[in-house]
Design a protein around this motif. Structure first.
Motif, mmCIF file in Angstrom:
data_model
loop_
_atom_site.group_PDB
_atom_site.id
_atom_site.type_symbol
_atom_site.label_atom_id
_atom_site.label_comp_id
_atom_site.label_asym_id
_atom_site.label_seq_id
_atom_site.Cartn_x
_atom_site.Cartn_y
_atom_site.Cartn_z
ATOM 1 N N SER A 401 32.268 21.730 70.530
ATOM 2 C CA SER A 401 31.187 22.516 71.138
ATOM 3 C C SER A 401 31.147 23.874 70.461
ATOM 4 O O SER A 401 32.074 24.257 69.742
ATOM 5 C CB SER A 401 31.395 22.681 72.648
ATOM 6 O OG SER A 401 32.595 23.396 72.906
ATOM 7 N N GLN A 402 30.086 24.623 70.683
ATOM 8 C CA GLN A 402 29.963 25.946 70.078
ATOM 9 C C GLN A 402 31.062 26.871 70.592
ATOM 10 O O GLN A 402 31.373 26.884 71.785
ATOM 11 C CB GLN A 402 28.601 26.546 70.407
ATOM 12 C CG GLN A 402 27.414 25.802 69.834
ATOM 13 C CD GLN A 402 26.098 26.415 70.269
ATOM 14 O OE1 GLN A 402 26.047 27.304 71.109
ATOM 15 N NE2 GLN A 402 25.009 25.927 69.689
ATOM 16 N N GLY A 412 28.129 22.910 66.935
ATOM 17 C CA GLY A 412 29.333 22.673 67.714
ATOM 18 C C GLY A 412 30.261 21.623 67.158
ATOM 19 O O GLY A 412 31.341 21.399 67.691
ATOM 20 N N GLN A 451 35.269 26.926 63.209
ATOM 21 C CA GLN A 451 36.207 26.291 64.129
ATOM 22 C C GLN A 451 37.573 26.090 63.484
ATOM 23 O O GLN A 451 38.607 26.220 64.142
ATOM 24 C CB GLN A 451 35.641 24.950 64.600
ATOM 25 C CG GLN A 451 34.441 25.081 65.520
ATOM 26 C CD GLN A 451 33.788 23.745 65.826
ATOM 27 O OE1 GLN A 451 33.825 22.812 65.030
ATOM 28 N NE2 GLN A 451 33.165 23.641 66.991
#
Length: 600
Positions: A401-402, A412, A451
């Motif tokens: 997810s974001q 995301g 991420q």
């Protein structure tokens, strides 16, 4: 004596006169709407556009400032032009552009000013200003565009442009009008309310020919514009410039984070472009050129590109396995290449050895134990239950997810669930042998470079992170950054489990990324090679340093550059050295990265 007919006429005339007199009384005494309309016809409302706030880096080096430009305004009723060719040559425009601009001005108003030529640079204005006296009905309005002392951080900073119709329709504040400039991407867009400032207004008296006759009501109704608020970015400009130099001629991304705060030290999307070309009168032309470029320089890879994480994800698998009690430091599996291919290393290996040697069969077997815990006697149902439980743990690492960075357009990624496989294969028609590629960070799993950098920060912090962000202070006040960037986020993994992970990541460099090793600073890192069905694999590396007290966490993706221990690890190591020491003492490694011949 009045006859009957003459009496009727006299009474009628009298009544009409009374009605007219009453109407005049209402207009002149009680109803001021006509007065207001008359005033509007004689008043020119001039908007005073504020300067946008400036942007500084974390060390107070100027990154974005305002450069004056000039809009040539025209009052159509006053404008006379005898020699069109001379005018066009003087201002450097095509005849059709002049005609279109003048027609647009006429359609707006014959007596009110509107732009004829927009965004004349200060250099061009200096060349033509002495000739303006030759043309009635023209005057100049000063505005500003963005300028950049260093041509760096274009995708992070973003750009401004003229507001479009859809943005105007969404503007519930009614602040903007057609022709205003607004942040369209990056920091410029996310922090638009802070950067834009507040407009001012001046009211000028003009005669019926549009000629200024002075201030309306002595300027009592005028308001001053207020400049936008300045921002201090988290970016280290020197590090950003150096990173962009290393990524020249390559495609990929670099994201570096200060682990203890979530502040982004550098964000590079390669290929880069000079942010100065998206300013001024040639914005549209240059934007179109960038947008059509097959290398996609406008594509913000750190937050938009999605790749399989590859071997880097094995660290997440290790932590989840230890937290579940399925793996311990002494858990040992053989390097069984019949399960999945691997490279040469000693066998069998314990958990430390599996991380150090990036053993694929180890994680094939370990992941099976995580997924199939025999919660159900039905193998298919047992796999579904195990996968969804595993997915919940993975998402606590900020994956799937974001993250919520202060930029619009963040992707995301994807951490697959049982619902996805039900759609692909049908419910009850898939099991561990269908999804085992997830064990080594492949398959249907996708992450963004941002991420991955955040993962490096989690490993550095032993289990927590702060949402990565690009701004550390607004108008000099650090407390004004959004609260979500000051909130500590825990992964649910016990701190003790990270000691083995950090030691194994430090040891891993000697086996898979020897080029990245520094003499006096211990780097803990992990290489990866993200599969790419369209060509050469992508080179991936994440790391943090110094291992004992991490001050930088980094993720590097170099597309189509092959093994992670070459391009990505070398680039990351140089950036770590630059940030921690302020200089580069390995010129041979720098030359290797700059040449970019990684797969030969």
């Amino acid at each position: 004596m009045y006859t009957g007919r003459s009496l009727v006429v006299a009474v009628s005339i009298g009544m009409i006169a009374l009605v007219l007199l009453g109407k005049l009384f209402l207009i002149q005494v009680t109803d001021d709407s006509y007065l207001r309309k008359a005033e509007r016809n004689a008043i020119q409302r001039v908007v005073d556009h504020p300067y946008r706030g400036l942007v500084y880096d974390r060390n107070n080096s100027l990154m974005v400032f305002n450069d004056p430009v000039f809009d040539l305004m025209v009052i159509p009723k006053e404008f006379e032009l005898e020699d069109t060719t001379r005018f066009c040559d003087l201002f450097g425009i095509e005849k059709q552009v002049l005609i279109d601009g003048f027609n647009a001005a006429k359609n707006y108003s014959w007596v009110k000013p509107s732009p004829l030529i927009k965004q004349i640079s200060k250099e061009e204005f200096g060349r033509v200003q002495d000739f303006l006296i030759d043309y009635r009905g023209l005057f100049v309005m000063t505005r500003s565009v963005r300028a950049y002392p260093q041509s760096a951080a274009s995708n992070a900073l973003g750009y401004i442009g003229e507001i479009n119709a859809s943005q105007l329709n969404r503007d519930s504040t009614r602040y903007y009008v057609q022709g205003d400039y607004v942040g369209l991407s990056g920091i410029e867009s996310y922090y638009e309310p802070e950067l834009r400032g507040r407009k001012g207004v001046k009211y000028k008296l003009v005669n019926v020919r549009g000629i200024e006759k002075g201030a309306f009501k002595n300027g009592d109704l005028d308001t001053l514009s207020l400049p936008g608020e300045n921002l201090q970015a988290t970016i280290d400009l020197d590090l950003q410039v150096y990173g962009e130099k290393l990524m020249q001629g390559k495609r990929g991304s670099v994201v570096a984070i200060e682990p203890k705060t979530g502040e982004i030290l550098t964000m590079i999307s390669a290929p880069v472009y000079d942010p100065n070309i998206l300013t001024g009168a040639r914005f549209g032309e240059n934007y179109q050129s960038l947008n059509m470029d097959p290398e996609k320089p406008l594509f913000n890879r750190p937050i938009m590109a999605m790749y399989p994480p590859g071997s880097i994800f094995k660290i997440v698998q290790s932590l989840i396995g230890m937290q579940e009690g399925i793996l311990t430091p002494n858990t040992t599996y053989p390097c069984n290449r019949a399960l999945v291919n691997c490279h040469n290393h000693p066998s069998p290996v314990n958990l430390f050895g599996a991380i150090r040697n990036s053993c694929n069969p180890y994680y094939h077997q370990a992941f099976r134990q995580v997924i199939n815990q025999e919660v159900s006697s039905n193998t298919y149902e047992d796999t579904q239950i195990g996968l969804d439980k595993w997915r919940e743990s993975v998402m606590k690492f900020g994956l799937g997810s974001q993250l919520g960075i202060d930029m619009h357009g963040e992707k995301g990624g994807s951490i697959p669930s049982s619902e996805l496989y039900d759609r692909i294969y049908g419910k009850g028609r898939w099991k561990y042998s269908t999804i085992y590629s997830l064990s080594i960070g492949q398959g249907e799993m996708l992450v963004t470079p941002l991420q991955m950098a955040n993962l490096a920060a989690i490993f550095a912090n032993k289990g927590y992170y702060y949402t990565p962000h690009l701004i550390r202070a607004i108008d000099g006040d650090p407390s004004r950054i959004p609260e979500k960037f000051k909130t500590k986020r825990d992964t649910g993994i016990d701190t003790d489990h990270f000691d083995l992970i950090q030691d194994a990541m430090a040891a891993a460099l000697s086996g898979t990324a020897a080029r990245a090793i520094m003499k006096d600073i211990t780097i803990a890192g992990k290489t990866g090679t993200a599969q790419n069905p369209a060509g050469e694999d992508h080179s991936v590396f994440i790391a943090f340093a110094p291992k004992e007290d991490p001050k930088i966490a980094i993720a590097v993706y170099v597309e189509n550059a092959g093994w992670g221990g070459r391009a990505a690890a070398s680039t990351a190591s140089l950036l770590i050295e630059k940030y921690l020491t302020g200089e580069i003492n390995r010129p041979e490694l720098e030359e290797y990265v700059l040449q970019g011949e990684f797969i030969y």
